[in-house]
Enzyme design. Structure first.
Site, PDB file in Angstrom:
ATOM      1  N   ARG A  90     -14.925  -7.227  -2.260  1.00 58.42           N
ATOM      2  CA  ARG A  90     -14.798  -6.113  -1.393  1.00 58.42           C
ATOM      3  C   ARG A  90     -15.490  -4.997  -2.325  1.00 58.42           C
ATOM      4  NH1 ARG A  90     -14.862  -1.654   0.246  1.00 58.42           N
ATOM      5  NH2 ARG A  90     -12.951  -0.400   1.080  1.00 58.42           N
ATOM      6  N   HIS A  93     -16.423   0.658  -4.822  1.00 62.31           N
ATOM      7  CA  HIS A  93     -16.138   1.947  -3.806  1.00 62.31           C
ATOM      8  C   HIS A  93     -15.465   2.723  -4.680  1.00 62.31           C
ATOM      9  CE1 HIS A  93     -12.801  -1.020  -3.071  1.00 62.31           C
ATOM     10  NE2 HIS A  93     -12.009   0.109  -2.818  1.00 62.31           N
ATOM     11  N   HIS A  95     -11.992   6.066  -3.866  1.00 62.55           N
ATOM     12  CA  HIS A  95     -11.279   6.843  -2.887  1.00 62.55           C
ATOM     13  C   HIS A  95     -10.654   8.151  -3.186  1.00 62.55           C
ATOM     14  CE1 HIS A  95      -9.977   2.790  -1.441  1.00 62.55           C
ATOM     15  NE2 HIS A  95      -9.863   2.255  -2.740  1.00 62.55           N
ATOM     16  N   GLU A  99      -4.976   3.788  -5.701  1.00 61.79           N
ATOM     17  CA  GLU A  99      -4.672   2.348  -5.203  1.00 61.79           C
ATOM     18  C   GLU A  99      -3.814   1.603  -6.040  1.00 61.79           C
ATOM     19  OE1 GLU A  99      -8.394   0.137  -3.763  1.00 61.79           O
ATOM     20  OE2 GLU A  99      -7.647  -1.337  -5.015  1.00 61.79           O
ATOM     21  N   HIS A 138     -14.491   1.104  -8.423  1.00 59.14           N
ATOM     22  CA  HIS A 138     -13.985  -0.143  -8.675  1.00 59.14           C
ATOM     23  C   HIS A 138     -14.386  -1.405  -7.682  1.00 59.14           C
ATOM     24  CE1 HIS A 138     -11.034   1.818  -6.111  1.00 59.14           C
ATOM     25  NE2 HIS A 138     -10.679   0.592  -5.445  1.00 59.14           N
ATOM     26  N   GLU A 160      -8.587   2.607   5.129  1.00 58.72           N
ATOM     27  CA  GLU A 160      -9.532   1.687   4.304  1.00 58.72           C
ATOM     28  C   GLU A 160     -10.803   1.680   4.846  1.00 58.72           C
ATOM     29  OE1 GLU A 160     -10.680  -1.046   1.265  1.00 58.72           O
ATOM     30  OE2 GLU A 160      -8.900   0.249   1.470  1.00 58.72           O
ATOM     31  N   HIS A 271      22.359   2.689  -0.487  1.00 58.25           N
ATOM     32  CA  HIS A 271      21.929   3.458  -1.580  1.00 58.25           C
ATOM     33  C   HIS A 271      20.916   4.382  -1.053  1.00 58.25           C
ATOM     34  CE1 HIS A 271      18.719   0.570  -0.883  1.00 58.25           C
ATOM     35  NE2 HIS A 271      17.898   1.352  -1.460  1.00 58.25           N
ATOM     36  N   HIS A 273      17.198   7.350  -1.847  1.00 62.95           N
ATOM     37  CA  HIS A 273      16.240   7.623  -2.914  1.00 62.95           C
ATOM     38  C   HIS A 273      16.405   8.960  -3.008  1.00 62.95           C
ATOM     39  CE1 HIS A 273      15.195   3.381  -3.417  1.00 62.95           C
ATOM     40  NE2 HIS A 273      15.256   3.272  -2.267  1.00 62.95           N
ATOM     41  N   GLU A 278      10.689   5.685   0.891  1.00 67.27           N
ATOM     42  CA  GLU A 278      10.285   4.377   0.588  1.00 67.27           C
ATOM     43  C   GLU A 278       9.439   3.731   1.682  1.00 67.27           C
ATOM     44  OE1 GLU A 278      13.182   0.415   0.247  1.00 67.27           O
ATOM     45  OE2 GLU A 278      14.212   2.316  -0.052  1.00 67.27           O
ATOM     46  N   HIS A 317      20.597   3.664   3.422  1.00 67.71           N
ATOM     47  CA  HIS A 317      20.514   2.301   3.826  1.00 67.71           C
ATOM     48  C   HIS A 317      20.958   1.210   3.044  1.00 67.71           C
ATOM     49  CE1 HIS A 317      17.132   3.706   1.229  1.00 67.71           C
ATOM     50  NE2 HIS A 317      16.612   2.325   0.928  1.00 67.71           N
TER      51      HIS A 317
END
Length: 377
Positions: A90, A93, A95, A99, A138, A160, A271, A273, A278, A317
């Site tokens: 890969r 590159h 961003h 990541e 990276h 991507e 539960h 968050h 999520e 959820h």
């Protein structure tokens, strides 16, 4: 009959389905075809499968992504699957997003260089993580057994296909500028790529020690690698959980994760968050997630390996294992810490008569609740 086509019927309710239908999809999503009676009102779609995503196929590998274009509710995080042949790259590159990655199978070599020229070169294998901060260049190269991995980015609209690639940068920089910058001649640059390479085939790299580059400014001080699967799991009656966030993986300052394994018959407890949405990735097994969105709105979704789930901030959820093998999935958060509110722990640590009066039960059954988080039950 076990092999009969599913029908939208519940007792004396429902009717025969239309002739034009995708029976296999209905078998995979029984709680959409015949929702539990507790489902009600409108809840946005919270599921999309990588198997329905467009795949980019290149010499040496493939990739596909699930972003907010596929799953509009997923505004905070997006995900990318990658598969690389042995030796394939890969391309190097960077961003605008950070990541986070989980190695699903195989192994690869990762390298990065930060703003001070400090470098990081390591090998990762199944169950390992890496994290590259935004803007840090990276690259990833598969080792002799190839590599399959999941990437997660802290932006739901990320693609991507829109990364900053070294080959693309040079292809759109005048040759005389490159010559002036690096001290190269035009003859030395005659084979520079004319377009991005992105994924391309290479030779399997030598042993790690032979591949190391010594930077005069040293190594990156906080490791970009973490062995998640090597963590000692928290064990519960219904399964295990491994939590990785900035408390035990210091480099991962924008992303927290939990690797959850639910035994057959078990469930990830009720539960929510309290700080962030999520994003889920289902690795193996089959499961069902019920989501409560307030104001009497609730909906149930079914999941298989390769599916992505999403739960907005503060939605209550649970996730049940509906199969006969362990259900394994990742919970991901755009936050430095993993945080959840256990319904059972909350109730057990609130004056018990308050709970009993609110839900019309005997105080004695509230008294019997454990006052510690159970996570998987």
């Amino acid at each position: 009959m076990a092999n009969s086509d599913p029908e939208p019927r519940r007792g004396d309710q429902g009717a025969a389905p239309f002739a034009g239908r995708n029976v296999e999809l209905e078998r995979q999503n029984p709680d959409l075809l015949v929702p539990p009676t507790t489902d009600s009102r409108l809840v946005p779609n919270l599921k999309f499968s990588f198997s329905q995503a467009h795949t980019r196929v290149e010499k040496g590998g493939w990739t596909r992504e699930v972003t907010s274009r596929d799953l509009p509710i997923a505004s905070q995080l997006s995900g990318v699957q990658f598969g690389l042949e042995p030796g394939a790259y890969r391309e190097i590159h960077w961003h605008q997003q950070s990541e986070w990655a989980y190695m699903l199978s195989g192994s690869c070599r990762i390298s990065a260089v930060d703003h001070e020229g400090r470098n990081f070169i390591e090998d990762v294998k199944a169950g390992d993580l890496w994290f590259f901060p935004q803007g840090v260049p990276h690259n990833i190269q598969a080792l002799e057994d190839g590599a399959q991995f999941l990437l997660v980015f802290d932006d739901g609209a990320f693609s991507e296909n829109n990364t900053f690639l070294l080959s693309d940068f040079f292809a759109h920089t005048p040759r005389h500028v490159l010559a002036k910058n690096f001290g190269w001649t035009l003859e030395q640059m005659e084979n520079l790529p004319e377009r991005e390479k992105y994924i391309f085939q290479g030779d399997v790299p030598p042993p790690l020690q032979q591949d190391r580059v010594v930077s005069p400014t040293g190594d990156i001080p906080r490791s970009f690698k973490h062995r998640m699967l090597a963590q000692t799991p928290q064990r519960f009656r219904g399964g295990t959980v491994r939590i990785t966030d900035s408390t035990n993986f210091a480099a991962s300052v924008t992303t927290a994760a939990a690797l959850v394994e639910v035994e057959p018959g078990g469930m990830r407890e009720l539960h929510w968050h309290p700080t962030t949405d999520e994003w889920q990735y289902y690795i193996s097994g089959t499961g069902r997630m019920g989501v409560f969105a307030s104001q009497a709105a609730a909906r149930t979704f079914d999941f298989q390996a390769g599916d992505v789930g999403y739960v907005p901030f503060a939605y209550g959820h649970y996730i049940e294992n509906t199969g006969d093998e362990p259900l394994v999935f990742l919970e991901m958060f755009r936050h430095p810490r993993f945080e959840d509110i256990s319904v059972m722990q909350w109730m057990a640590n609130t004056p018990h008569e308050v709970i009993a009066d609110t839900i019309n039960v005997q105080k004695s059954i509230v008294d019997s609740l454990p006052n510690t988080k159970q996570v998987v039950i």
